[in-house]
Enzyme design. Sequence first.
Site, short mmCIF file in Angstrom:
data_model
loop_
_atom_site.label_atom_id
_atom_site.label_comp_id
_atom_site.label_asym_id
_atom_site.label_seq_id
_atom_site.Cartn_x
_atom_site.Cartn_y
_atom_site.Cartn_z
N ASP A 36 0.80 -1.23 0.00
CA ASP A 36 0.00 0.00 0.00
C ASP A 36 0.83 1.28 0.00
O ASP A 36 0.27 2.38 -0.03
CB ASP A 36 -0.95 0.02 1.21
CG ASP A 36 -2.19 -0.83 0.98
OD1 ASP A 36 -2.33 -1.35 -0.14
OD2 ASP A 36 -2.99 -1.00 1.90
N ASP A 282 -14.07 35.05 -34.01
CA ASP A 282 -13.31 33.81 -34.07
C ASP A 282 -13.99 32.67 -33.34
O ASP A 282 -13.61 31.51 -33.52
CB ASP A 282 -11.91 34.02 -33.48
CG ASP A 282 -11.04 34.89 -34.38
OD1 ASP A 282 -11.30 34.89 -35.59
OD2 ASP A 282 -10.13 35.55 -33.87
N GLY A 417 -9.45 21.06 -34.36
CA GLY A 417 -10.30 20.32 -35.28
C GLY A 417 -10.58 21.12 -36.54
O GLY A 417 -10.57 20.58 -37.65
N LEU A 418 -10.81 22.42 -36.40
CA LEU A 418 -11.04 23.28 -37.56
C LEU A 418 -9.79 23.35 -38.43
O LEU A 418 -9.87 23.30 -39.66
CB LEU A 418 -11.44 24.69 -37.09
CG LEU A 418 -11.65 25.71 -38.20
CD1 LEU A 418 -12.82 25.30 -39.09
CD2 LEU A 418 -11.89 27.10 -37.62
#
Length: 516
Positions: A36, A282, A417-418
């Site tokens: 542990d 934007d 992504g764009l």
Amino acid sequence: MQLTLWTYEGPPHVGAMRIAAAMKGVHYVLHAPQGDTYADLLFTMIERDARRPPVTYTTFQARDLGGDTAQLFKDAAREAFERFHPQAMIVGSSCTAELIQDDPGGLCKALDLPVPVVALELPSYQRKENWGAAETFYQMVRQLADPDVKRAPRDPGQRARCNILGPASLGFRHRDDLREISHLLGDMGIDINVTAPLGASPADLARLGDADFNVVLYPEIASVAAGWLTRTFGQPATRTVPIGSGATRDFIMEVAALAGVDPTSVLANADARAPWYAKSVDSTYLTSKRVFVFGDATHVVAAARIAATEMGFTVVGLGTYSREFAREVREAAKRYGVEALISDDYLDVEARIAELQPELVLGSQMERHIAKRLGIPCAVISAPVHVQDFPARYSPQMGFEGANVLFDTWVHPLMMGLEEHLIGMFRGDAEFHEDAAPSHLGGGHTPAPAVPQPAMPTTSPAVLTTWGVEAEKELRKIPFFVRGKARRNTELYARDKGLPVITLETLYDAKAHFSR
């Protein structure tokens, strides 16, 4: 208890370690087997703390179970006190040691140590890490707060004084949040009496009563202790968590009412760029992006509000692994017309994300892994987190600067992504075609020839579906941030129709089918 590959929270003794590691002059004696001690790595490797947690393990082994494990604990506790000279000690058992029922609290009483000893009873098989942290902090406050230290009535013109409760070790951006809110309270003309547990000593906890009210930053950790302070000292506690521009303004108004100060100048001078950025040209293309939110209750409720009211996103799903705060999350879900997911099983979360097909996931590091597999952008907003979420830079989540950080963090994966989509659109251009060198490397760089990749088949009990070359090329023209959804829908359509090969016609038919 459920065996699982991943877990959102550790056992409750890890929560107790978070409190001990956050404080000064406190030592935790943990009755635990040798294995542990892994918990140390959470602080030294994940949080990158410069010191190991103030914890002494008894580290008994299998062969010790036939002997006197209670004596092992007493020896470890006595040696820890003599070595570290703490102002207070915490004693308890790990989930494994709990089974042998050695009663660390009773054993420590027999040692008659000359410092306060807080004995913990943490039911490891019913509760988890955040509950363990909250219970430990509550027991520390209850036993160490001096009932005779109380705030005298304020004279006219005297500055208000508060305690800040909740920041702890291994917390998601807790140190930066504390710095941001401390500055905000200072700007409002409010003094800070004690911050706990982070940076507090047992002597600091003794003077918690000498404050007008308490600021609760993280209810998962501090709400129980704050409730006890309200009952014992009559101190009211804040209910608003200042995550996001709107919530920060609400927090300022709430604190101003408790402190009896005018918030006008602080609100007027707020350095909040995120609201304007969210309205700028934007960002307008991000409006109505479908978002799924999951994590601890505090950050989920706050993130859903920010997504819906400040970013213009559409919340399509939210949930939490914090079962103790399920009611608050369900109430938040009703505001957005969705059903809350209350689960600590990451497979349930993955299934819900796959079902909803959001365009952005806001979650923990678990959701980051899930979103990566599903091809969905993701931003981390909540623990559990990995080492990369303890940045060296100043990066709060709370206050106006925290709102700015959140805007950047959430918008970045969508912007990427764009960017991918634009590169795909212009792939035939002289600069952007697949064999072109990156523009920043100049014309002298010749990339290695691309290696053709075979079409990836998708197996199904009914049919083996393969993508045709033309269909695969057409799929690449679909924007990056929805391409994964298009691929899955088309494969589902092909399997339902029994089509072994996905052609260009299949792709268009699937699009028409799912657009109805």
